[in-house]
Design a protein around this motif. Structure first.
Motif, PDB file in Angstrom:
ATOM      1  N   GLN A  34       0.833  -1.209   0.000  1.00 17.35           N
ATOM      2  CA  GLN A  34       0.000   0.000   0.000  1.00 17.35           C
ATOM      3  C   GLN A  34       0.870   1.264   0.000  1.00 17.35           C
ATOM      4  O   GLN A  34       0.588   2.214  -0.732  1.00 17.35           O
ATOM      5  CB  GLN A  34      -0.920  -0.014   1.212  1.00 17.35           C
ATOM      6  CG  GLN A  34      -1.992   1.046   1.166  1.00 17.35           C
ATOM      7  CD  GLN A  34      -3.011   0.871   2.275  1.00 17.35           C
ATOM      8  OE1 GLN A  34      -2.762   0.161   3.255  1.00 17.35           O
ATOM      9  NE2 GLN A  34      -4.150   1.502   2.132  1.00 17.35           N
ATOM     10  N   ASN A  35       1.928   1.256   0.787  1.00 15.66           N
ATOM     11  CA  ASN A  35       2.829   2.418   0.828  1.00 15.66           C
ATOM     12  C   ASN A  35       3.476   2.656  -0.534  1.00 15.66           C
ATOM     13  O   ASN A  35       3.614   3.797  -0.975  1.00 15.66           O
ATOM     14  CB  ASN A  35       3.913   2.232   1.897  1.00 15.66           C
ATOM     15  CG  ASN A  35       3.362   2.352   3.298  1.00 15.66           C
ATOM     16  OD1 ASN A  35       2.308   2.935   3.523  1.00 15.66           O
ATOM     17  ND2 ASN A  35       4.075   1.785   4.256  1.00 15.66           N
ATOM     18  N   GLU A  36       3.864   1.581  -1.202  1.00 14.44           N
ATOM     19  CA  GLU A  36       4.488   1.709  -2.521  1.00 14.44           C
ATOM     20  C   GLU A  36       3.480   2.236  -3.547  1.00 14.44           C
ATOM     21  O   GLU A  36       3.819   3.074  -4.381  1.00 14.44           O
ATOM     22  CB  GLU A  36       5.047   0.357  -2.978  1.00 14.44           C
ATOM     23  CG  GLU A  36       5.915   0.427  -4.196  1.00 14.44           C
ATOM     24  CD  GLU A  36       7.270   1.070  -3.959  1.00 14.44           C
ATOM     25  OE1 GLU A  36       7.902   1.463  -4.954  1.00 14.44           O
ATOM     26  OE2 GLU A  36       7.704   1.191  -2.801  1.00 14.44           O
ATOM     27  N   ILE A  38       0.942   4.167  -2.931  1.00 11.54           N
ATOM     28  CA  ILE A  38       0.758   5.586  -2.630  1.00 11.54           C
ATOM     29  C   ILE A  38       1.946   6.379  -3.157  1.00 11.54           C
ATOM     30  O   ILE A  38       1.780   7.437  -3.773  1.00 11.54           O
ATOM     31  CB  ILE A  38       0.575   5.799  -1.107  1.00 11.54           C
ATOM     32  CG1 ILE A  38      -0.771   5.231  -0.658  1.00 11.54           C
ATOM     33  CG2 ILE A  38       0.688   7.276  -0.748  1.00 11.54           C
ATOM     34  CD1 ILE A  38      -0.935   5.128   0.845  1.00 11.54           C
ATOM     35  N   LYS A  39       3.145   5.858  -2.936  1.00 12.68           N
ATOM     36  CA  LYS A  39       4.356   6.542  -3.395  1.00 12.68           C
ATOM     37  C   LYS A  39       4.358   6.698  -4.917  1.00 12.68           C
ATOM     38  O   LYS A  39       4.744   7.736  -5.442  1.00 12.68           O
ATOM     39  CB  LYS A  39       5.584   5.763  -2.933  1.00 12.68           C
ATOM     40  CG  LYS A  39       6.900   6.459  -3.199  1.00 12.68           C
ATOM     41  CD  LYS A  39       8.044   5.702  -2.562  1.00 12.68           C
ATOM     42  CE  LYS A  39       8.845   5.054  -3.643  1.00 12.68           C
ATOM     43  NZ  LYS A  39       9.978   4.289  -3.158  1.00 12.68           N
ATOM     44  N   LEU A  40       3.910   5.653  -5.617  1.00  9.79           N
ATOM     45  CA  LEU A  40       3.882   5.685  -7.083  1.00  9.79           C
ATOM     46  C   LEU A  40       2.649   6.410  -7.630  1.00  9.79           C
ATOM     47  O   LEU A  40       2.579   6.701  -8.813  1.00  9.79           O
ATOM     48  CB  LEU A  40       3.934   4.263  -7.650  1.00  9.79           C
ATOM     49  CG  LEU A  40       5.207   3.470  -7.371  1.00  9.79           C
ATOM     50  CD1 LEU A  40       5.061   2.035  -7.878  1.00  9.79           C
ATOM     51  CD2 LEU A  40       6.417   4.140  -8.010  1.00  9.79           C
ATOM     52  N   GLY A  41       1.676   6.647  -6.752  1.00  2.04           N
ATOM     53  CA  GLY A  41       0.460   7.348  -7.163  1.00  2.04           C
ATOM     54  C   GLY A  41      -0.465   6.498  -8.012  1.00  2.04           C
ATOM     55  O   GLY A  41      -1.133   6.997  -8.917  1.00  2.04           O
ATOM     56  N   VAL A  42      -0.513   5.197  -7.733  1.00  4.46           N
ATOM     57  CA  VAL A  42      -1.394   4.294  -8.474  1.00  4.46           C
ATOM     58  C   VAL A  42      -2.310   3.566  -7.495  1.00  4.46           C
ATOM     59  O   VAL A  42      -2.029   3.489  -6.297  1.00  4.46           O
ATOM     60  CB  VAL A  42      -0.592   3.255  -9.297  1.00  4.46           C
ATOM     61  CG1 VAL A  42       0.226   3.942 -10.370  1.00  4.46           C
ATOM     62  CG2 VAL A  42       0.313   2.418  -8.418  1.00  4.46           C
ATOM     63  N   SER A  43      -3.418   3.035  -8.028  1.00  2.00           N
ATOM     64  CA  SER A  43      -4.320   2.300  -7.147  1.00  2.00           C
ATOM     65  C   SER A  43      -3.937   0.822  -7.067  1.00  2.00           C
ATOM     66  O   SER A  43      -4.080   0.194  -6.025  1.00  2.00           O
ATOM     67  CB  SER A  43      -5.768   2.443  -7.614  1.00  2.00           C
ATOM     68  OG  SER A  43      -5.884   1.963  -8.942  1.00  2.00           O
TER      69      SER A  43
END
Length: 149
Positions: A34-36, A38-43
Protein backbone atom coordinates in the motif's frame (compact mmCIF):
# COMPACT_ATOMS: atom_id res chain seq x y z
CA UNK A 1 -5.08 -14.73 -8.46
CA UNK A 2 -3.07 -11.58 -7.80
CA UNK A 3 -0.76 -11.21 -4.83
CA UNK A 4 -3.14 -8.78 -3.14
CA UNK A 5 -6.02 -11.23 -3.44
CA UNK A 6 -3.87 -14.08 -2.10
CA UNK A 7 -2.78 -11.92 0.83
CA UNK A 8 -6.38 -10.99 1.64
CA UNK A 9 -7.52 -14.62 1.53
CA UNK A 10 -4.55 -15.80 3.61
CA UNK A 11 -5.07 -12.98 6.09
CA UNK A 12 -8.67 -14.08 6.65
CA UNK A 13 -7.51 -17.67 7.08
CA UNK A 14 -4.78 -16.63 9.52
CA UNK A 15 -7.38 -14.76 11.57
CA UNK A 16 -9.63 -17.84 11.63
CA UNK A 17 -6.68 -20.04 12.61
CA UNK A 18 -5.46 -17.50 15.18
CA UNK A 19 -2.00 -17.67 13.54
CA UNK A 20 -0.56 -14.41 14.85
CA UNK A 21 2.87 -14.71 13.21
CA UNK A 22 1.44 -15.30 9.72
CA UNK A 23 -1.10 -12.54 10.25
CA UNK A 24 1.61 -10.06 11.28
CA UNK A 25 3.79 -10.88 8.27
CA UNK A 26 0.83 -10.59 5.88
CA UNK A 27 -0.13 -7.25 7.39
CA UNK A 28 3.45 -5.96 7.03
CA UNK A 29 3.55 -7.01 3.38
CA UNK A 30 0.14 -5.46 2.69
CA UNK A 31 1.31 -2.22 4.32
CA UNK A 32 4.47 -2.21 2.20
CA UNK A 33 2.40 -2.78 -0.94
CA UNK A 34 0.00 0.00 0.00
CA UNK A 35 2.83 2.42 0.83
CA UNK A 36 4.49 1.71 -2.52
CA UNK A 37 1.20 2.24 -4.38
CA UNK A 38 0.76 5.59 -2.63
CA UNK A 39 4.36 6.54 -3.39
CA UNK A 40 3.88 5.69 -7.08
CA UNK A 41 0.46 7.35 -7.16
CA UNK A 42 -1.39 4.29 -8.47
CA UNK A 43 -4.32 2.30 -7.15
CA UNK A 44 -3.03 -1.13 -8.20
CA UNK A 45 0.59 -2.20 -8.44
CA UNK A 46 1.86 -4.23 -11.35
CA UNK A 47 2.93 -7.81 -10.72
CA UNK A 48 6.54 -6.71 -11.21
CA UNK A 49 6.20 -3.98 -8.55
CA UNK A 50 4.65 -6.48 -6.14
CA UNK A 51 7.52 -8.86 -6.75
CA UNK A 52 10.04 -6.09 -6.13
CA UNK A 53 8.44 -5.28 -2.79
CA UNK A 54 8.31 -8.94 -1.75
CA UNK A 55 11.98 -9.33 -2.69
CA UNK A 56 12.85 -6.25 -0.65
CA UNK A 57 10.98 -7.56 2.39
CA UNK A 58 12.72 -10.93 2.09
CA UNK A 59 16.15 -9.31 1.71
CA UNK A 60 15.56 -7.15 4.80
CA UNK A 61 14.72 -10.22 6.82
CA UNK A 62 17.72 -12.16 5.53
CA UNK A 63 19.98 -9.25 6.48
CA UNK A 64 18.38 -9.12 9.93
CA UNK A 65 18.79 -12.87 10.29
CA UNK A 66 22.55 -12.60 9.65
CA UNK A 67 22.88 -9.76 12.16
CA UNK A 68 20.89 -11.58 14.84
CA UNK A 69 22.94 -14.75 14.36
CA UNK A 70 26.16 -12.75 14.71
CA UNK A 71 24.83 -11.15 17.89
CA UNK A 72 23.74 -14.51 19.33
CA UNK A 73 20.07 -13.52 19.58
CA UNK A 74 18.53 -16.97 19.14
CA UNK A 75 15.06 -15.74 20.16
CA UNK A 76 15.02 -13.25 17.29
CA UNK A 77 16.65 -15.69 14.86
CA UNK A 78 13.72 -18.10 15.24
CA UNK A 79 11.18 -15.31 14.74
CA UNK A 80 12.90 -14.02 11.58
CA UNK A 81 13.29 -17.53 10.17
CA UNK A 82 9.55 -18.04 10.55
CA UNK A 83 8.86 -14.74 8.79
CA UNK A 84 11.21 -15.72 5.95
CA UNK A 85 9.38 -19.04 5.47
CA UNK A 86 6.04 -17.22 5.33
CA UNK A 87 7.34 -14.68 2.80
CA UNK A 88 8.82 -17.40 0.61
CA UNK A 89 5.32 -18.83 0.17
CA UNK A 90 4.49 -15.76 -1.90
CA UNK A 91 7.67 -15.72 -3.98
CA UNK A 92 7.86 -17.40 -7.38
CA UNK A 93 9.74 -20.68 -7.61
CA UNK A 94 13.49 -20.09 -7.39
CA UNK A 95 15.79 -20.92 -10.31
CA UNK A 96 18.12 -23.88 -9.97
CA UNK A 97 21.89 -23.35 -10.09
CA UNK A 98 21.99 -24.75 -13.64
CA UNK A 99 19.16 -22.50 -14.89
CA UNK A 100 20.73 -19.43 -13.30
CA UNK A 101 24.16 -20.24 -14.72
CA UNK A 102 22.67 -20.67 -18.20
CA UNK A 103 20.90 -17.29 -18.00
CA UNK A 104 24.14 -15.60 -16.88
CA UNK A 105 26.18 -17.27 -19.64
CA UNK A 106 23.60 -16.29 -22.28
CA UNK A 107 23.62 -12.70 -21.01
CA UNK A 108 27.43 -12.53 -21.06
CA UNK A 109 27.34 -13.62 -24.70
CA UNK A 110 24.48 -11.20 -25.43
CA UNK A 111 26.43 -8.16 -24.20
CA UNK A 112 29.79 -9.51 -25.46
CA UNK A 113 31.36 -9.17 -22.03
CA UNK A 114 34.96 -10.33 -21.89
CA UNK A 115 36.34 -8.91 -18.65
CA UNK A 116 35.51 -7.94 -15.07
CA UNK A 117 35.17 -4.34 -16.22
CA UNK A 118 31.83 -5.20 -17.82
CA UNK A 119 30.37 -6.61 -14.61
CA UNK A 120 27.83 -3.77 -14.28
CA UNK A 121 26.64 -4.20 -17.84
CA UNK A 122 26.05 -7.94 -17.32
CA UNK A 123 24.33 -7.46 -13.94
CA UNK A 124 22.09 -4.78 -15.44
CA UNK A 125 20.84 -7.26 -18.04
CA UNK A 126 20.65 -10.34 -15.79
CA UNK A 127 18.73 -8.95 -12.82
CA UNK A 128 15.50 -8.09 -14.70
CA UNK A 129 15.51 -11.63 -16.16
CA UNK A 130 15.77 -13.32 -12.75
CA UNK A 131 13.78 -10.82 -10.69
CA UNK A 132 12.31 -12.63 -7.69
CA UNK A 133 13.57 -15.98 -8.91
CA UNK A 134 17.15 -15.69 -7.68
CA UNK A 135 19.00 -13.94 -4.88
CA UNK A 136 21.02 -10.92 -6.05
CA UNK A 137 24.12 -11.91 -4.09
CA UNK A 138 24.23 -15.39 -5.67
CA UNK A 139 23.79 -13.80 -9.12
CA UNK A 140 26.62 -11.38 -8.33
CA UNK A 141 28.99 -14.19 -7.28
CA UNK A 142 28.14 -16.22 -10.37
CA UNK A 143 28.67 -13.28 -12.74
CA UNK A 144 32.04 -12.50 -11.11
CA UNK A 145 33.08 -16.15 -11.35
CA UNK A 146 32.11 -16.45 -15.01
CA UNK A 147 33.75 -13.16 -15.98
CA UNK A 148 37.01 -14.26 -14.35
CA UNK A 149 37.20 -17.45 -16.41
Amino acid sequence: MSLSQRLNENMKQAMRDKDKERLNVIRMVKASLQNEAIKLGVSDLSEEDELTILSRELKQRNDSLNEFKAAGRDDLVMKIETEIKILQDYMPEQLSEEELEQIVKDTILEVNATSKKEFGKVMGKVMPKVKGKADGSSVQKLVQKLLNE
